[in-house]
Design an enzyme around this catalytic site. Structure first.
Site, PDB file in Angstrom:
ATOM      1  N   ASN A  10       0.911  -1.180  -0.080  1.00  0.00           N
ATOM      2  CA  ASN A  10       0.118  -0.036   0.059  1.00  0.00           C
ATOM      3  C   ASN A  10       0.904   1.032   0.085  1.00  0.00           C
ATOM      4  O   ASN A  10       1.313   1.552   0.914  1.00  0.00           O
ATOM      5  CB  ASN A  10      -0.825   0.017   1.231  1.00  0.00           C
ATOM      6  CG  ASN A  10      -1.791   1.186   1.325  1.00  0.00           C
ATOM      7  OD1 ASN A  10      -1.876   1.946   0.525  1.00  0.00           O
ATOM      8  ND2 ASN A  10      -2.166   1.347   2.536  1.00  0.00           N
ATOM      9  N   TRP A  11       0.961   1.822  -1.068  1.00  0.00           N
ATOM     10  CA  TRP A  11       1.833   3.202  -1.196  1.00  0.00           C
ATOM     11  C   TRP A  11       1.075   4.183  -0.651  1.00  0.00           C
ATOM     12  O   TRP A  11       1.874   5.277  -0.585  1.00  0.00           O
ATOM     13  CB  TRP A  11       2.455   3.274  -2.834  1.00  0.00           C
ATOM     14  CG  TRP A  11       2.978   2.092  -3.245  1.00  0.00           C
ATOM     15  CD1 TRP A  11       3.290   1.116  -2.552  1.00  0.00           C
ATOM     16  CD2 TRP A  11       3.316   2.019  -4.691  1.00  0.00           C
ATOM     17  NE1 TRP A  11       4.048   0.241  -3.614  1.00  0.00           N
ATOM     18  CE2 TRP A  11       4.072   0.837  -4.861  1.00  0.00           C
ATOM     19  CE3 TRP A  11       3.493   2.929  -5.990  1.00  0.00           C
ATOM     20  CZ2 TRP A  11       4.642   0.490  -6.143  1.00  0.00           C
ATOM     21  CZ3 TRP A  11       4.109   2.549  -6.910  1.00  0.00           C
ATOM     22  CH2 TRP A  11       4.731   1.311  -7.179  1.00  0.00           C
ATOM     23  N   LYS A  12      -0.180   4.419  -0.125  1.00  0.00           N
ATOM     24  CA  LYS A  12      -0.401   5.472   0.602  1.00  0.00           C
ATOM     25  C   LYS A  12      -0.444   6.657  -0.519  1.00  0.00           C
ATOM     26  O   LYS A  12      -0.097   6.709  -1.590  1.00  0.00           O
ATOM     27  CB  LYS A  12       0.106   5.539   1.929  1.00  0.00           C
ATOM     28  CG  LYS A  12      -0.093   4.393   2.900  1.00  0.00           C
ATOM     29  CD  LYS A  12       0.186   4.333   4.142  1.00  0.00           C
ATOM     30  CE  LYS A  12       0.051   3.125   4.814  1.00  0.00           C
ATOM     31  NZ  LYS A  12       0.207   3.201   6.283  1.00  0.00           N
ATOM     32  N   HIS A  96      -9.185   1.347   5.287  1.00  0.00           N
ATOM     33  CA  HIS A  96      -7.960   1.399   5.634  1.00  0.00           C
ATOM     34  C   HIS A  96      -8.058   2.362   6.906  1.00  0.00           C
ATOM     35  O   HIS A  96      -8.851   3.245   7.084  1.00  0.00           O
ATOM     36  CB  HIS A  96      -6.934   2.143   4.541  1.00  0.00           C
ATOM     37  CG  HIS A  96      -5.499   1.824   5.120  1.00  0.00           C
ATOM     38  ND1 HIS A  96      -5.090   2.845   6.127  1.00  0.00           N
ATOM     39  CD2 HIS A  96      -4.594   0.932   5.248  1.00  0.00           C
ATOM     40  CE1 HIS A  96      -3.899   2.459   6.502  1.00  0.00           C
ATOM     41  NE2 HIS A  96      -3.675   1.292   5.959  1.00  0.00           N
ATOM     42  N   GLU A  98      -6.536   4.540   8.103  1.00  0.00           N
ATOM     43  CA  GLU A  98      -6.248   6.119   7.903  1.00  0.00           C
ATOM     44  C   GLU A  98      -7.729   6.612   7.139  1.00  0.00           C
ATOM     45  O   GLU A  98      -8.148   7.849   7.580  1.00  0.00           O
ATOM     46  CB  GLU A  98      -5.174   6.168   6.872  1.00  0.00           C
ATOM     47  CG  GLU A  98      -3.765   6.175   7.713  1.00  0.00           C
ATOM     48  CD  GLU A  98      -2.689   5.458   6.877  1.00  0.00           C
ATOM     49  OE1 GLU A  98      -2.621   5.376   5.493  1.00  0.00           O
ATOM     50  OE2 GLU A  98      -1.803   4.796   7.410  1.00  0.00           O
ATOM     51  N   GLU A 168      -5.309  -4.989  10.371  1.00  0.00           N
ATOM     52  CA  GLU A 168      -4.019  -3.846  10.856  1.00  0.00           C
ATOM     53  C   GLU A 168      -4.285  -3.149  12.026  1.00  0.00           C
ATOM     54  O   GLU A 168      -5.107  -2.528  12.076  1.00  0.00           O
ATOM     55  CB  GLU A 168      -4.091  -3.102   9.757  1.00  0.00           C
ATOM     56  CG  GLU A 168      -3.951  -3.411   8.163  1.00  0.00           C
ATOM     57  CD  GLU A 168      -3.293  -2.548   7.182  1.00  0.00           C
ATOM     58  OE1 GLU A 168      -2.187  -2.628   6.776  1.00  0.00           O
ATOM     59  OE2 GLU A 168      -3.925  -1.551   6.849  1.00  0.00           O
ATOM     60  N   GLY A 174       2.691   2.223  10.849  1.00  0.00           N
ATOM     61  CA  GLY A 174       3.693   3.343  10.786  1.00  0.00           C
ATOM     62  C   GLY A 174       4.357   3.713  11.941  1.00  0.00           C
ATOM     63  O   GLY A 174       5.030   4.584  12.005  1.00  0.00           O
ATOM     64  N   SER A 214       3.539  -2.431  10.263  1.00  0.00           N
ATOM     65  CA  SER A 214       5.105  -2.372  10.285  1.00  0.00           C
ATOM     66  C   SER A 214       5.616  -3.746   9.862  1.00  0.00           C
ATOM     67  O   SER A 214       6.734  -4.254  10.517  1.00  0.00           O
ATOM     68  CB  SER A 214       5.349  -2.148  11.776  1.00  0.00           C
ATOM     69  OG  SER A 214       5.058  -0.617  12.254  1.00  0.00           O
TER      70      SER A 214
HETATM   71  P1  13P Z   1       3.223   0.396   7.634  1.00  0.00           P
HETATM   72  O1  13P Z   1       3.722  -0.713   7.064  1.00  0.00           O
HETATM   73  O2  13P Z   1       3.965   1.475   7.144  1.00  0.00           O
HETATM   74  O3  13P Z   1       3.074   0.179   9.290  1.00  0.00           O
HETATM   75  O4  13P Z   1       1.815   0.493   6.919  1.00  0.00           O
HETATM   76  C1  13P Z   1       0.707  -0.492   7.051  1.00  0.00           C
HETATM   77  C2  13P Z   1      -0.344  -0.109   6.469  1.00  0.00           C
HETATM   78  O5  13P Z   1      -1.148   0.678   6.752  1.00  0.00           O
HETATM   79  C3  13P Z   1      -0.479  -0.763   5.123  1.00  0.00           C
HETATM   80  O6  13P Z   1      -1.911  -0.678   4.726  1.00  0.00           O
END
Ligand code: 13P
Length: 251
Positions: A10-12, A96, A98, A168, A174, A214
């Site tokens: 997931n490149w966000k 997600h 976020e 998650e 993160g 993570s």
């Molecule tokens: P990180 O791997 O940066 O913790 O992010 C996880 C995530 O939100 C994947 O969708």
């Protein structure tokens, strides 16, 4: 039948189209010849056209980071399933943390997105996970149950390959803090049992449940060794071709 592992990046809101081209090319190259696992990337919408070109002919799967449930209409800022299909997407990340926590997406909204994805033939990756407060308050399983039941309300699943769930934990996203393999397994097992109650055991046993939070080259092997962990949803470590290559080559 075995669940085929799925490693997803997931490149966000990272990578310009030019950066995405380079990263996608490297990931496509790295995933060549991997047949016992699937690899998916979810670039930002704006990079999908160029990434589609770069990954054409590879076995990489392309996903959107969200999806609307309508094919067109007055939905400013949203992207329709038809637009995503045109850009080569076969999957969509939905719910997600976020989206839930920064943008206020509710279970009811997320449920509409899941239904929309399925209606248009895209595989939803339904994300669920508890906050630190909820975990410390002993409410983890309750939260997961609510998110799964509401997110999948009225969703008929007859083919287990057509839906993916991603656990998650919000406190692990993160933060560099990963759920221990026991914590991940416990949550995944709980979710699979719950899916067996909602659908049938034979369906639930085939639905892939990914872990996210993570994930990195140093912890992917032990996480993937857990019975009910069928893949990873990777954020930060998916932005480096080197670390993502190691992750997709988990042992
Ligand atoms: P990180 O791997 O940066 O913790 O992010 C996880 C995530 O939100 C994947 O969708």
């Amino acid at each position: 039948m075995q669940r085929k592992p799925l490693i997803a990046g997931n490149w966000k809101m990272y990578t310009t189209a030019a950066e995405a081209r380079e990263l996608a090319a490297a990931v496509a190259e790295a995933s060549k010849g991997l047949s016992d696992r699937e690899v998916m990337i979810a670039p930002p919408y704006t990079a999908l056209p160029v990434v589609k070109e770069v990954v054409a002919g590879s076995n990489l799967k392309l996903a959107a980071q969200n999806i609307c449930w309508e094919e067109k209409g007055a939905f400013t800022g949203e992207i329709s399933p038809l637009m995503l299909l045109e850009l080569g997407c076969s999957m969509a990340i939905i719910g997600h943390s976020e989206r839930r926590h920064i943008f206020g997406e509710t279970d009811a909204l997320i449920n509409k997105r899941v239904a929309g994805a399925i209606k248009f033939g895209l595989v939803p990756v339904l994300c669920i996970g508890e906050t630190l407060d909820e975990r410390e308050g002993g409410r983890t399983m309750q939260v997961l149950e609510q998110q799964v039941r509401a997110g999948l309300a009225d969703i008929v699943v007859t083919d287990p390959a057509k839906i993916v769930v991603a656990y998650e934990p919000v406190w692990a996203i993160g933060t560099g803090k990963t759920a221990s393999e026991q914590q991940a397994q416990e949550a995944h097992h709980f979710v699979r049992d719950l899916l067996a109650k909602i659908y049938q055991k034979s369906i639930a046993s085939q639905i892939r449940i990914l872990y996210g939070g993570s994930v990195n080259p140093g912890n992917v092997d032990v996480l993937m060794s857990q019975e009910d962990v069928d893949g990873a949803l990777v954020g930060g470590a998916a932005l480096s071709a080197e670390s993502f290559t190691r992750i997709i080559n988990f042992k």
